[in-house]
Motif scaffolding. Sequence first.
Motif, PDB file in Angstrom:
ATOM      1  N   ASP A 204       0.829  -1.209   0.000  1.00  0.00           N
ATOM      2  CA  ASP A 204       0.000   0.000   0.000  1.00  0.00           C
ATOM      3  C   ASP A 204       0.866   1.263   0.000  1.00  0.00           C
ATOM      4  OD1 ASP A 204      -2.282  -1.541   0.028  1.00  0.00           O
ATOM      5  OD2 ASP A 204      -2.530  -1.448   2.205  1.00  0.00           O
ATOM      6  N   LEU A 205       1.901   1.278   0.829  1.00  0.00           N
ATOM      7  CA  LEU A 205       2.749   2.465   0.932  1.00  0.00           C
ATOM      8  C   LEU A 205       3.532   2.701  -0.349  1.00  0.00           C
ATOM      9  CD1 LEU A 205       4.097   2.052   4.580  1.00  0.00           C
ATOM     10  CD2 LEU A 205       2.402   3.700   3.778  1.00  0.00           C
ATOM     11  N   LEU A 206       4.032   1.627  -0.961  1.00  0.00           N
ATOM     12  CA  LEU A 206       4.789   1.785  -2.197  1.00  0.00           C
ATOM     13  C   LEU A 206       3.898   2.338  -3.303  1.00  0.00           C
ATOM     14  CD1 LEU A 206       7.345   1.448  -3.873  1.00  0.00           C
ATOM     15  CD2 LEU A 206       6.669  -0.918  -4.317  1.00  0.00           C
ATOM     16  N   CYS A 207       2.698   1.783  -3.445  1.00  0.00           N
ATOM     17  CA  CYS A 207       1.779   2.271  -4.477  1.00  0.00           C
ATOM     18  C   CYS A 207       1.444   3.742  -4.254  1.00  0.00           C
ATOM     19  CB  CYS A 207       0.509   1.431  -4.507  1.00  0.00           C
ATOM     20  SG  CYS A 207       0.756  -0.248  -5.134  1.00  0.00           S
ATOM     21  N   GLU A 208       1.257   4.131  -3.003  1.00  0.00           N
ATOM     22  CA  GLU A 208       0.960   5.533  -2.706  1.00  0.00           C
ATOM     23  C   GLU A 208       2.168   6.412  -2.983  1.00  0.00           C
ATOM     24  OE1 GLU A 208      -0.396   8.327   1.089  1.00  0.00           O
ATOM     25  OE2 GLU A 208      -0.740   6.162   1.159  1.00  0.00           O
ATOM     26  N   GLU A 209       3.355   5.920  -2.643  1.00  0.00           N
ATOM     27  CA  GLU A 209       4.586   6.697  -2.831  1.00  0.00           C
ATOM     28  C   GLU A 209       4.847   7.008  -4.303  1.00  0.00           C
ATOM     29  OE1 GLU A 209       8.272   8.601  -2.351  1.00  0.00           O
ATOM     30  OE2 GLU A 209       6.723   8.166  -0.867  1.00  0.00           O
ATOM     31  N   VAL A 210       4.615   6.046  -5.196  1.00  0.00           N
ATOM     32  CA  VAL A 210       4.953   6.238  -6.613  1.00  0.00           C
ATOM     33  C   VAL A 210       3.774   6.744  -7.439  1.00  0.00           C
ATOM     34  CG1 VAL A 210       6.703   4.421  -6.490  1.00  0.00           C
ATOM     35  CG2 VAL A 210       4.410   3.852  -7.308  1.00  0.00           C
ATOM     36  N   SER A 211       2.606   6.921  -6.826  1.00  0.00           N
ATOM     37  CA  SER A 211       1.405   7.272  -7.582  1.00  0.00           C
ATOM     38  C   SER A 211       1.541   8.590  -8.341  1.00  0.00           C
ATOM     39  CB  SER A 211       0.188   7.327  -6.650  1.00  0.00           C
ATOM     40  OG  SER A 211       0.352   8.343  -5.673  1.00  0.00           O
ATOM     41  N   SER A 212       2.415   9.482  -7.881  1.00  0.00           N
ATOM     42  CA  SER A 212       2.596  10.770  -8.554  1.00  0.00           C
ATOM     43  C   SER A 212       3.906  10.844  -9.332  1.00  0.00           C
ATOM     44  CB  SER A 212       2.548  11.906  -7.526  1.00  0.00           C
ATOM     45  OG  SER A 212       3.597  11.763  -6.579  1.00  0.00           O
ATOM     46  N   LYS A 213       4.598   9.705  -9.463  1.00  0.00           N
ATOM     47  CA  LYS A 213       5.899   9.671 -10.148  1.00  0.00           C
ATOM     48  C   LYS A 213       5.779   8.756 -11.363  1.00  0.00           C
ATOM     49  CE  LYS A 213       8.062  10.399  -5.653  1.00  0.00           C
ATOM     50  NZ  LYS A 213       8.889   9.821  -4.576  1.00  0.00           N
ATOM     51  N   GLN A 214       5.531   9.356 -12.518  1.00  0.00           N
ATOM     52  CA  GLN A 214       5.128   8.602 -13.691  1.00  0.00           C
ATOM     53  C   GLN A 214       6.151   7.551 -14.115  1.00  0.00           C
ATOM     54  OE1 GLN A 214       2.234   8.668 -14.951  1.00  0.00           O
ATOM     55  NE2 GLN A 214       2.580   7.314 -16.700  1.00  0.00           N
ATOM     56  N   GLU A 215       7.420   7.886 -14.152  1.00  0.00           N
ATOM     57  CA  GLU A 215       8.429   6.929 -14.601  1.00  0.00           C
ATOM     58  C   GLU A 215       8.508   5.733 -13.655  1.00  0.00           C
ATOM     59  OE1 GLU A 215      12.219   8.593 -15.423  1.00  0.00           O
ATOM     60  OE2 GLU A 215      11.459  10.068 -16.858  1.00  0.00           O
ATOM     61  N   SER A 216       8.498   5.993 -12.362  1.00  0.00           N
ATOM     62  CA  SER A 216       8.538   4.903 -11.377  1.00  0.00           C
ATOM     63  C   SER A 216       7.280   4.058 -11.462  1.00  0.00           C
ATOM     64  CB  SER A 216       8.702   5.468  -9.965  1.00  0.00           C
ATOM     65  OG  SER A 216       9.938   6.125  -9.814  1.00  0.00           O
ATOM     66  N   LEU A 217       6.144   4.716 -11.665  1.00  0.00           N
ATOM     67  CA  LEU A 217       4.862   4.017 -11.755  1.00  0.00           C
ATOM     68  C   LEU A 217       4.856   3.066 -12.953  1.00  0.00           C
ATOM     69  CD1 LEU A 217       2.136   4.137 -10.176  1.00  0.00           C
ATOM     70  CD2 LEU A 217       1.317   5.665 -11.971  1.00  0.00           C
ATOM     71  N   VAL A 218       5.347   3.536 -14.087  1.00  0.00           N
ATOM     72  CA  VAL A 218       5.399   2.706 -15.297  1.00  0.00           C
ATOM     73  C   VAL A 218       6.321   1.509 -15.083  1.00  0.00           C
ATOM     74  CG1 VAL A 218       6.182   2.643 -17.694  1.00  0.00           C
ATOM     75  CG2 VAL A 218       4.811   4.574 -16.882  1.00  0.00           C
ATOM     76  N   LYS A 219       7.505   1.747 -14.506  1.00  0.00           N
ATOM     77  CA  LYS A 219       8.443   0.651 -14.272  1.00  0.00           C
ATOM     78  C   LYS A 219       7.864  -0.366 -13.304  1.00  0.00           C
ATOM     79  CE  LYS A 219      13.149  -0.370 -12.680  1.00  0.00           C
ATOM     80  NZ  LYS A 219      14.432   0.198 -12.190  1.00  0.00           N
ATOM     81  N   LEU A 220       7.215   0.114 -12.252  1.00  0.00           N
ATOM     82  CA  LEU A 220       6.629  -0.770 -11.256  1.00  0.00           C
ATOM     83  C   LEU A 220       5.612  -1.713 -11.894  1.00  0.00           C
ATOM     84  CD1 LEU A 220       5.995  -1.632  -8.300  1.00  0.00           C
ATOM     85  CD2 LEU A 220       4.357   0.251  -8.228  1.00  0.00           C
ATOM     86  N   PHE A 221       4.646  -1.161 -12.625  1.00  0.00           N
ATOM     87  CA  PHE A 221       3.570  -1.996 -13.154  1.00  0.00           C
ATOM     88  C   PHE A 221       3.982  -2.781 -14.398  1.00  0.00           C
ATOM     89  CE2 PHE A 221       1.025   0.530 -10.279  1.00  0.00           C
ATOM     90  CZ  PHE A 221       0.156  -0.436  -9.782  1.00  0.00           C
ATOM     91  N   PRO A 254      -0.780   3.295 -15.318  1.00  0.00           N
ATOM     92  CA  PRO A 254      -0.220   3.644 -16.623  1.00  0.00           C
ATOM     93  C   PRO A 254      -1.073   3.059 -17.745  1.00  0.00           C
ATOM     94  CG  PRO A 254       1.498   2.832 -15.143  1.00  0.00           C
ATOM     95  CD  PRO A 254       0.179   2.561 -14.482  1.00  0.00           C
ATOM     96  N   SER A 255      -0.954   3.611 -18.915  1.00  0.00           N
ATOM     97  CA  SER A 255      -1.727   3.176 -20.078  1.00  0.00           C
ATOM     98  C   SER A 255      -1.551   1.686 -20.339  1.00  0.00           C
ATOM     99  CB  SER A 255      -1.288   3.972 -21.317  1.00  0.00           C
ATOM    100  OG  SER A 255      -1.973   3.533 -22.463  1.00  0.00           O
ATOM    101  N   GLY A 256      -2.648   0.993 -20.507  1.00  0.00           N
ATOM    102  CA  GLY A 256      -2.605  -0.427 -20.843  1.00  0.00           C
ATOM    103  C   GLY A 256      -2.559  -1.365 -19.661  1.00  0.00           C
TER     104      GLY A 256
END
Length: 265
Positions: A204-221, A254-256
């Motif tokens: 939960d904390l990781l998802c919240e932490e990266v939710s506003s950081k597009q590059e990290s969010l894309v890499k994560l998912f 992220p898209s897709g």
Amino acid sequence: FSEPPWQPETLANKLADYIRKNVPDLGSNPLLLSMMALLQLRQQQDQPGGEIRLPKSRVMLYQLCVELFVDAWWDIYTKNFPKSEKQNRDALEALLYEAAFHLQTQASATKAMAHTDKDSLLNCLQAALPGMKAASIEQLLRYSHERTLLLVEQSWNRWAFQHQTFQEYLAALAIAKELQGEEETKLLTWIKHLGLQPWRVVFDLLCEEVSSKQESLVKLFRTLCQQLEEDSALAAKAWPWLEQLYAQAAFPFPSGVRHRLEQIA
């Protein structure tokens, strides 16, 4: 303090009213309640009579609390963070991230809180922080134990975080920091533990932490979807958590990714 600009009863009532209105879930946790009181006390010392402003998000609240624990004592010894001391402070933060992630991986199947002996902790930190000398790591561990009260020696040769909250939050930050680079070691370890209860808060904390950081969010998912597509058993364990995240219409997938998650489900 003989004539403070505020009375304790007034401050307590203002803080309690703010918590009831803005962060009721966080206020039910005794540690978080204490940390919010400390943050409010610092706000009143910095701006007497000012408006109470505490973050509603757990990530932001934890961030302020960790900074408070680290900076409050560091300021005593360093004036305006001379360059060498600023580097040492950054090294302390890096050490706390690595220690938290190491201890999180030592968690049992049902209990997130973990402890380790000093030699094991030093070996882990030396491997994770190759640019830091062993003597410097030992010194920072001593600082943490004596001053920050985050990572402490609870008894002889038994090191642990003072509270599970710190371990989980700093472990999530360790993964978030890794997402900014090329490494994926921590990320892959985190993915392998999806569905295991001791890792739920970290998720939960990781998802919240990266939710506003597009590059990290894309890499994560991107990495997450790839691993789940290759391992159906892991996907089955992880899906209940992902489903709850998926149900949050405001979460910035992220898209897709939503389509891929539907296929995995």
